[in-house]
Each structure stands twice: as structure tokens, then as C-alpha cells.
Design a protein around this motif. Sequence first.
Motif, short mmCIF file in Angstrom:
data_model
loop_
_atom_site.label_atom_id
_atom_site.label_comp_id
_atom_site.label_asym_id
_atom_site.label_seq_id
_atom_site.Cartn_x
_atom_site.Cartn_y
_atom_site.Cartn_z
N ASP A 1 1.01 -1.29 0.10
CA ASP A 1 -0.08 -0.16 0.06
C ASP A 1 0.96 1.38 0.05
N ILE A 2 1.87 1.11 0.67
CA ILE A 2 2.95 2.12 0.80
C ILE A 2 3.45 2.77 -0.52
N ASP A 3 3.87 1.51 -1.22
CA ASP A 3 4.35 1.48 -2.42
C ASP A 3 3.51 2.22 -3.48
N GLY A 4 2.12 1.87 -3.37
CA GLY A 4 1.28 2.13 -4.15
C GLY A 4 1.07 3.87 -4.24
N LEU A 5 0.78 4.23 -3.04
CA LEU A 5 0.51 5.66 -2.59
C LEU A 5 1.93 6.37 -2.94
N ALA A 6 3.11 6.06 -2.63
CA ALA A 6 4.30 6.60 -2.95
C ALA A 6 4.05 7.04 -4.55
N LYS A 7 3.56 6.24 -5.33
CA LYS A 7 3.94 6.48 -6.93
C LYS A 7 2.71 7.66 -7.10
N VAL A 8 1.53 7.65 -6.57
CA VAL A 8 0.58 8.71 -6.65
C VAL A 8 1.21 10.15 -5.98
N ALA B 1 1.03 1.23 -12.79
CA ALA B 1 -0.34 0.51 -11.99
C ALA B 1 0.06 1.03 -10.44
N LYS B 2 -1.19 1.46 -9.67
CA LYS B 2 -0.99 1.92 -8.35
C LYS B 2 -2.04 1.18 -7.56
N SER B 3 -1.79 0.38 -6.69
CA SER B 3 -2.58 -0.35 -5.87
C SER B 3 -2.30 0.14 -4.28
N PHE B 4 -3.48 0.28 -3.69
CA PHE B 4 -3.35 0.68 -2.37
C PHE B 4 -4.81 0.63 -1.96
N LEU B 5 -4.93 -0.04 -0.50
CA LEU B 5 -5.92 0.04 0.34
C LEU B 5 -7.41 -0.55 -0.54
N GLY B 6 -7.25 -1.37 -1.26
CA GLY B 6 -8.07 -2.03 -2.18
C GLY B 6 -8.61 -1.28 -3.30
N THR B 7 -7.91 -0.18 -3.58
CA THR B 7 -8.09 0.72 -4.75
C THR B 7 -6.98 0.40 -5.81
N ASN B 8 -7.36 0.37 -6.97
CA ASN B 8 -6.55 0.03 -8.02
C ASN B 8 -6.64 1.17 -9.14
N ILE B 9 -5.36 1.93 -9.34
CA ILE B 9 -5.35 2.61 -10.75
C ILE B 9 -4.61 1.95 -11.70
N PRO B 10 -5.21 1.78 -12.89
CA PRO B 10 -4.65 0.97 -13.66
C PRO B 10 -3.27 1.58 -14.42
N ALA B 11 -2.26 0.95 -14.94
CA ALA B 11 -1.21 1.83 -15.78
C ALA B 11 -1.91 2.17 -16.92
#
Length: 594
Positions: free
Chosen positions: A269-276, A317-327
Motif C-alpha cells: 500500500d505504501i508503494d502504491g501511494l508513493a507512486k501517487v 499501476a498503483k494499488s493501495f487499500l483495495g483501490t487500483n489505478i491501472p497503468a
Amino acid sequence: MASIMRTSAVLRKAGRTIGKLMRRKEVATAISLSSTALLTACGGGGGGGSSGGGGGGGGVTPPPVIVRPTQAEASRFLMQASFGATDADITAITTTTFSDWIAAQVAMSAGTPHLAWMDRRLAEIRAANPSSNVSASQFYESFWSLAASAPDQLRQRVKFALSEIFVISFASDTEDPRGNASYYDMLGKHAFGNFRDLLEDVTYHPAMGLYLTYRGNQKEDTRTGRNPDQNYAREIMQLMTIGLYLLNNDGTLKNDLFGNAQPTYGQNDIDGLAKVFTGLSWYHPTPTNSTFSGGSKDDDRHIRPMIAYNNYHSISAKSFLGTNIPATTTADTVGDVKTALDTLFNHPNVGPFIGKQLIQRLVTSNPSPAYVGRVAATFNNNGSGVRGDMAAVVRAILLDSEARSAGDAAYGKLKEPIVRLANWMRTFEAASQSGNWLLSATSAPTSLGQSPLTSPSVFNFYRPGYVPTRSALGTKGLLAPEFQATDEVSVAGYINTMQAAVGSGIGSGNDIRSAYSKEVALATDVPALLDRLNLVLYAGTQSAGLRSKISAAVTGITIPGGTASQSQIDTAKLNRVKLAVFLSLASPEYIAQR
């Protein structure tokens, strides 16, 4: 000068009266006494709620009886909702209701912006020296000015509470004084707004971007091994929205079937949000790669929201807390940040996590689960289907039966030093001789050990879950956050600081002073003087034993008669008042907010 020396001598004598506090063993005892005073107020659960009425029958329903708060109830309420009780505030509440006072405060426009104060002082400073600049000192000036005298006291107190959750700090060498003032103004703007808007403005503010190192955060690069900075991604979850573990709506842990706490997030989740949070950097009217890195600096870059630089934003792609933002092939910094903040805002942990911390900052260190649950329910729905209504949350905190029940066993917290000093300024109508409230840092352990917006780390001056070890509170497993910043040195520093402030003022040239005009008028009537201090400092809860000791010390100062000059008489009266005020502010009963 002779009058000042006599006053100083009186307070030195008072210092000797409680001078045992200055030695290590006895100071530890004083801390223990504060803990004990707090313990009597924090002994357990305590709920609230009202009993429903029954009965039927016809006829006209009589209008509800409006019960006006007493002066003591108003003073106690103001300890929670302001930086200190004043006669005007007590009157305003006793002639209306708590609810009416809150409504008036919420409707009141914000006071003078801290940024406007900084800019005025910058002009004054540069008039004397064109190469000079403002510093944290000018922010402190504005803080004390508004804490002591601004009419929008509820906003001031909530803003301070929010600054201890959404932490930035002058202790960081990356922070800009005007930027931090702007950030603090932003917290005040959203004190009664919506939490989602607050979360967005915190995220885009350059002061937070600098403090948690995501200003200029760049997308990953597999060729060089560069990965996005994870600082803000981690802290926005852990400290500002959802915490470490899943919670029930009442703030208790939502354990799994084996009784284990369940983490709210993991490294993925941290990895995904960091990309955000990549691609955000300095404001500029014509942004370029150079302005992203700080080139062609705009004069307002520290006070204008950061802007999106899509070419630096991650498109993976970014995934965090059950939310997915596709590439994607097209970067959308603003859209991705919106998705992330919406996800955080709608997480079920936010209501109890934020609600409990605000209760701790304003009312009590150990709210019952029922109290937290009622506040969280208001966060989830203000009654009109709106989530995150901060005005409704603050109202729910202050009007809850657990907050308003005098003597409730669950009530109590340690007043932090900033609040105590502001309390002295406001209650005793201290004024700045220069008009600029020339009080700089008070962070030294020999002072308050604390300055506003200057915590030592992102974890604030203390953690909300702190339990003092080897103490009566710790034995009972009770939380006492402020005790994490309390020790023998800080207790002695506070007492010495207040001894000087009460006696001759505080700040550069003792700029901030009180004349104690209302108290001096009562100096010949010691019981009436102590009644007044009991009301404005203790909300009527001062013990008979403490009152007796202060009375004995104060009456020990004789008001001269006979051939004494009016100056001698006035000096004796003022010395009585200063001694009574100092001993009151130094007592554990005052330091423990009940």
C-alpha cells in the motif's frame, strides 16, 4: 525599579515556598502529584446518553426548559474550547447555552491571518535592514497574539489541535517561515470545514511537501533504480487518517478471529501511494522542468499550493487499500491524487481515529469507547448525510455528555505548557507593550519545552497512545499523551518561566505583561480573590487544602496602613495578587485539566 525589585523578592520567596519542586527528588514528586490529580479524573469508562421520557396524554406540549450553564460550568467548558476563560466569555455562555456559543464561534470569521502578520513584520524588519528576513519568531508572535486575544477562540484552539495531528515543524531546516504561517492559516480555514478539503489542502501545501519530502518526488526509473519517496505515503496513513490497525467505530481494535490486531496497510500500500504522490512541486505561472526542481523561483512558491508536473508523475499501476489505478500512457497527477484522497477519506477508520485524537486534544486523554463512537458517528454522518463535517465533529466532542459531566470518572488530561501560558495571557488580559507580542521560541527545557508548530518530529511532541511507565496511570493502563513530554526538567522550567512571567512579564523586554486590574481590586479581600482564581483557573474545583495553603501565603503579605504611601499600598496589593496567581498556576490541580 524599586517596585519591580520588591515584586521579584516576593516571588522568589514564593519560589522557595514551592522551591522543593526545583530539586530532582521533589520535582519527581510534583510530576507524580500531577499524575495523581489526573488519575482521580481518569479512572475509567463513563458514558453518556440520555434517558428517554415516557408517558402519553394530550394537551399542549410545554416549551423545553432552557437551562443556562453556571459560571463554573462555563469556565470548565472554556478550558476545553478556548485558550482560557475570560469574564466576557463566561458571561456570553451563562446568558445563552453551550450550543449557542459554539454556533456563534463557528459563524465568526477567522482572525488576522498569520501570514498577514508575517508580511507586516517583514516590511517593518526590512525598513530597518533591507537584507533581513522573518523567522519562526514572527510566527510565534502571531500565535501568542491570537491565542491570547482573538475573539474566534474555538477556531484558534481547534487549529492548534489540528497542528498536532497534521504536523509540520520549524524544527526542520527545510521549512520557510511564511510558508509555515500560511500552512497554519490553512488549518484554521478548515477547522470547521470538511475533512476531505482539509486533507487535500494539507497534501498540496508546499510546507507539508517540504517537511515530508515529497515536493519534487519523481516517478520510478528502472534504469537507475530510483523509486518514489515513501515518506508522505506512509505518514498520511499512519498519522493523519487511518492509523496502524483496523478499528471499530468506537475506536477499539477490530481483531481477527484469533484476537490479533489487523494492520490497516502494508508495504504494498505504501508503494502504491508513493507512486501517487509523484509529480508535485513548486507553483509557477509558467511551469517547466526547471521550475519543478526549484529554478526561476516564484515569490509565492511557499504559500501557493503545489502544482502537477505530469512528466514526473508515475504512469504505472498503483494499488493501495483495495483501490487500483491501472497503468496508463498519459499521466494524471491530479486525478490520481484525488482517487487516493477519496480512498483515505472514505476509510471507516478515519472517524474514530481522528475523532479520538481531537477528544484527547480538547477534553480528555481517555474517552470511553461510547464517547468515541458517538463522535465517529457524527464524522460519518452529520445528520444531513454529509461525511467529514468538522464543525459537527467539534460540536459533538464538546457537547457530549461525557465532556459536560462534571466529576465524570473518565474525564481528565494534562494541560500542555503552550496552553498553560496562553491561559495566563488570556485570562489575566496580558497585553503586548510593543503591540508585536515579542515572545520567541519557548522550546528550551528550561522554558516551556515546547513552541507552537515546532515539534521535534512528525510524531508531534507526544504520541496519542502514550502510557507513562512506572506510574499510577501506567498501572491502570491509562493514556496520558502529554506526560511523554514531561519530566523533572520540564516541570522546573515551567515553574521558573511562570514565576518570571507572573512577576514581571515575558518576552523580549518583558513585552507581554498583565496589570491584574480585576484581581488587584480584590486584594484586600483574600477570600474573594481566591474565589475568582478558583473560577477562572479551576472552574470551581480547587480543593480546600490547596486554597488554605495559598490563602496563608497571600495573607502573609501585609497591606500597610498608617503613614504608608499609596504607592506602598498598591505594591503590596499587586504582590498579593501575583503570589496568588503564581501559586495557582504552579499547582498540580491546575495543570491537570478536569
